[in-house]
Design an enzyme around this catalytic site. Structure first.
Site, PDB file in Angstrom:
ATOM      1  NE  ARG A  46      -0.413   1.662   3.593  1.00 59.43           N
ATOM      2  CZ  ARG A  46       0.866   2.083   3.985  1.00 59.43           C
ATOM      3  NH1 ARG A  46       1.679   1.460   4.167  1.00 59.43           N
ATOM      4  NH2 ARG A  46       1.230   3.952   3.507  1.00 59.43           N
ATOM      5  N   GLY A  47       0.294   2.540   0.098  1.00 60.24           N
ATOM      6  CA  GLY A  47       1.600   3.654  -0.039  1.00 60.24           C
ATOM      7  C   GLY A  47       1.160   4.274  -1.619  1.00 60.24           C
ATOM      8  CB  ALA A  48       0.715   6.957  -3.606  1.00 59.80           C
ATOM      9  NE  ARG A  89      -5.796   0.781  -1.960  1.00 59.66           N
ATOM     10  CZ  ARG A  89      -5.612   1.317  -0.664  1.00 59.66           C
ATOM     11  NH1 ARG A  89      -3.876   1.283  -0.517  1.00 59.66           N
ATOM     12  NH2 ARG A  89      -5.974   2.037   0.274  1.00 59.66           N
ATOM     13  CD  GLN A 196      -3.405   2.726   6.893  1.00 54.28           C
ATOM     14  OE1 GLN A 196      -4.166   2.489   7.670  1.00 54.28           O
ATOM     15  NE2 GLN A 196      -3.953   2.177   5.872  1.00 54.28           N
ATOM     16  CG  ASP A 237      -3.130   8.286  -1.285  1.00 51.52           C
ATOM     17  OD1 ASP A 237      -2.838   8.588  -0.404  1.00 51.52           O
ATOM     18  OD2 ASP A 237      -2.675   7.062  -1.670  1.00 51.52           O
ATOM     19  CG  ASN A 247      -2.241  11.634   2.477  1.00 54.25           C
ATOM     20  OD1 ASN A 247      -1.827  10.819   2.051  1.00 54.25           O
ATOM     21  ND2 ASN A 247      -1.992  11.845   3.571  1.00 54.25           N
ATOM     22  CE  LYS A 248      -5.143   5.400   4.685  1.00 53.67           C
ATOM     23  NZ  LYS A 248      -6.454   4.833   3.760  1.00 53.67           N
TER      24      LYS A 248
END
Ligand code: MRU
Length: 345
Positions: A46-48, A89, A196, A237, A247-248
């Protein structure tokens, strides 16, 4: 400090299984496109920026499964693989930018023999991987100039080595600052619902021997009010042409709070996180994830059965709340529309 999150090993994709952290440092080997697709969907990786690398390596897995020599069929097959990975995603644009780069290579080599096209795709995927490693270190060095001695930094989610090939964006800034012997402390927001911040950021920062305090997300306002925070650093992201940043979920909360308390709010992201095809953040697709992520934890219900749930995984921070965006090309300040264009032209 660097943690190899994702690597191409013996013709397969080897990733750290991030769902097992902080308890276990365990790896998953993805041997085909479907297992990689699932690993992306389930947040094993995960993570852009890491998703960009995963997408590029995923195309290589797709190439591997094509054994024929018919060029047209191969091109069709790879296009299908790219489209499939693109359904995993929706928000992190790095994933789509990487797939676009792979599609372009395919197009440029469409008249070549299959082995030659495979080789070109292989080179491009590794260029994407190496580029991520390089730009994260550059962003880290630019961003470190924003950290004053004895700063107290707040961060959210995980924008660290685990969210990239191996170094991080927002946390990369902290790693570079530490390397430059700057003294600072970090407050990590736990980042509900999937933690996270607690599971990954706290793990990474402790491993790097960085002074880290974990807080629940809703403690941020009070911690800022107590004068304990000097700056907020977050990843991204997708960044629209005007600087609006997805973002998150919870990042927007921090940006509003930072504005209220007069605290600088920085985004750290590479060029591959910018989406110049969209004007504002209103056009960013926001992933909604399954209700169980909110109603359950560790396999146990934490909410009554059948309660309605809304679970957007990301939010959009208005560019007017952002003090600056740290990129590999330097630090971009407002007016973002004009300065982003100038920096990346
Ligand atoms: O749902 P996730 O864990 O993939 O979300 C990740 C984030 O929001 C990160 O902050 C973002 O990708 C920046 S990572 C360098």
């Amino acid at each position: 400090m660097p943690i190899p999150t994702i690597r191409w090993v013996n013709g397969n994709v080897r990733i750290i299984d991030q769902t097992k952290l902080p308890g276990k440092l365990q790896y998953i080997t993805c041997r085909n496109v479907n297992s990689l697709w699932k690993a992306i969907k389930n947040l094993n990786v995960r993570g852009a920026p890491a998703l960009g690398v995963a997408a590029a390596f995923g195309v290589l897995l797709g190439c591997k499964s094509y054994k024929g020599t018919n060029r047209e069929l191969f091109v069709k097959h790879v296009r299908k693989v790219c489209d499939h990975i693109g359904t995993s995603r929706p928000t992190a644009v790095n994933l789509f930018n990487a797939l676009d780069r792979m599609r372009e290579v395919l197009l440029r080599h469409a008249t070549c023999a299959v082995p030659k096209i495979k080789k070109a795709l292989w080179r491009e995927a590794f260029a994407i991987y190496e580029n991520d490693r390089r730009v994260c270190r550059k962003m880290g060095d630019h961003g470190a100039s924003l950290i004053r001695t004895n700063s107290r930094i707040m961060t959210i989610c995980n924008a660290g080595a685990l969210a990239t090939a191996d170094y991080g964006t927002a946390l990369g800034v902290l790693y570079s600052a530490k390397r430059k012997k700057k003294k600072f402390k970090v407050f990590a927001c736990e980042t509900r619902p999937l933690l996270q911040g607690a599971r990954l950021t706290a793990w990474e920062l402790l491993r790097a021997k960085i002074d880290t305090t974990l807080i629940c997300d809703h403690m941020a306002a009070s911690v800022m009010h107590q004068g304990k925070i000097d700056a907020v650093f977050a990843g991204a992201d997708r960044i629209a042409a005007n600087g609006d940043t997805a973002n998150k979920i919870g990042t927007y909360n921090l940006a509003v709070l930072a504005k209220h308390h007069g605290i600088p709010f920085y985004i750290v992201a590479p060029r591959s996180t910018f989406d110049m095809s969209i004007r504002t953040g209103a056009q960013i697709p926001i992933e909604e994830r399954k209700p169980e992520e909110v109603t359950h934890w560790g396999g146990r219900a934490t909410a009554p059965k059948n309660v309605k749930v809304y679970n957007p995984a990301f939010d959009v921070t208005d560019h007017r709340l952002i003090t600056a965006i740290v990129t590999e090309k330097g630090i971009i300040r407002p007016p973002f529309g004009k300065n982003i264009r100038k920096r990346f032209s």
